[in-house]
Design an enzyme around this catalytic site. Structure first.
Site, short mmCIF file in Angstrom:
data_model
loop_
_atom_site.label_atom_id
_atom_site.label_comp_id
_atom_site.label_asym_id
_atom_site.label_seq_id
_atom_site.Cartn_x
_atom_site.Cartn_y
_atom_site.Cartn_z
N SER A 25 0.09 10.23 2.78
CA SER A 25 1.10 9.70 1.85
C SER A 25 0.40 9.11 0.63
O SER A 25 -0.79 9.42 0.39
CB SER A 25 1.96 8.66 2.57
OG SER A 25 3.10 8.35 1.81
N ASN A 26 1.08 8.30 -0.13
CA ASN A 26 0.48 7.70 -1.33
C ASN A 26 1.04 6.29 -1.53
O ASN A 26 1.87 5.83 -0.75
CB ASN A 26 0.73 8.59 -2.55
CG ASN A 26 2.21 8.79 -2.80
OD1 ASN A 26 2.94 7.85 -3.09
ND2 ASN A 26 2.68 10.03 -2.65
N ARG A 27 0.59 5.62 -2.59
CA ARG A 27 0.90 4.19 -2.75
C ARG A 27 2.23 3.90 -3.45
O ARG A 27 2.52 2.76 -3.76
CB ARG A 27 -0.23 3.53 -3.54
CG ARG A 27 -1.49 3.34 -2.69
CD ARG A 27 -2.66 2.91 -3.55
NE ARG A 27 -2.30 1.91 -4.54
CZ ARG A 27 -3.01 1.63 -5.62
NH1 ARG A 27 -4.12 2.27 -5.86
NH2 ARG A 27 -2.61 0.69 -6.46
N SER A 28 3.02 4.93 -3.71
CA SER A 28 4.29 4.68 -4.42
C SER A 28 5.16 3.69 -3.65
O SER A 28 5.38 3.83 -2.45
CB SER A 28 5.04 6.01 -4.58
OG SER A 28 6.36 5.75 -5.02
N ALA A 40 7.03 10.14 -5.96
CA ALA A 40 5.64 10.60 -5.90
C ALA A 40 5.54 11.61 -4.75
O ALA A 40 5.19 11.25 -3.62
CB ALA A 40 4.70 9.42 -5.69
#
Ligand code: CTP
Length: 216
Positions: A21-24, A88
């Site tokens: 995943s990502n930091r959004s 994102a």
């Protein structure tokens, strides 16, 4: 107008207990959904996993993976005037999802990744809704944003400069530059995401009214 707003990250499963995943945080997308509601627009909010309360009055569609988000966007844009792709979305996903938890070992471990579907690129080329993409960039913001405007066939790209770690992803503040298909450039200087969201909704509506062949 009918807005479809996407927000937050996607999760791409690796095995039953792990994902990429990502930091959004989803804050910008949720603020846009709220600002559109406060300006009396209809809003469908398609959200990846976030820790935010959904805005009252929006239809909330919860998704997990980039494929879920792809399908939800295609379903919801059938009756929309404006799509704001603030999410994102993953660029890559594991080539295979292990059915059982992957056990650890002592050797280097690598994952095969395949490109996730690009939702903006998958939209019909000719359509009767206004499309706003986002560009998260750490360098050469204008060059990359203009390239995304063209390759992703957007009407407008909202560029975030991620080189300043105190704004943008995860932060409550942002500063954006807006690149439009007709070559216009507008800047919204550093402010809370709430203020930026209200300014964006105003700009989006004004431009959408000019471009769309519908009566509002
Ligand atoms: N986007 C999308 N589908 C994807 C990835 C991104 O529709 N699979 C959308 C995002 O919602 C955003 C825009 O494309 O509106 C640009 O996203 P960004 O992460 O800035 O760019 P990428 O296309 O991922 O390219 P790169 O990571 O190389 O900058």
């Amino acid at each position: 107008m009918k807005f479809v707003v996407t927000a937050g990250p996607t999760r791409e499963p690796i095995d039953p207990v792990r994902f990429l995943s990502n930091r959004s945080s989803g804050k910008m997308g949720y603020a846009i959904a709220e600002a559109a509601l406060e300006s009396d627009h209809d809003v469908v909010l398609i959200s990846g996993p976030v820790n935010l309360a959904p805005p009252a009055g929006a239809k909330l569609v919860k998704v997990i993976t980039s494929d879920d988000m792809h399908d939800a966007v295609h379903e919801e844009v059938r009756a929309c005037d404006v799509l704001v792709m603030c999410a994102a979305v993953a660029d890559y996903k594991p080539a295979r999802v292990a059915k059982a938890k992957i056990k650890k070992g002592d050797e280097i471990f690598s994952l095969d990744l395949i490109p996730a579907r690009d939702i903006l690129k998958s939209l019909p080329r000719f359509r009767n809704f206004f499309v706003v993409g986002f560009a998260a960039e750490t360098n050469d913001v204008e060059e990359h944003a203009r390239a995304k405007l063209a390759t992703k066939n957007c009407d407008m790209i909202v560029a975030n400069d991620l080189s300043d770690p105190t704004i943008g992803m995860e932060s409550d503040e942002n500063a954006v530059t807006i690149f439009s298909r007709n070559g216009e450039i507008e800047k919204i200087s550093r402010a809370s995401k709430k203020i930026i969201a209200h300014a964006l909704v105003k700009i989006i509506c004004a431009k959408a009214k000019k471009v769309l062949t519908k009566n509002f």
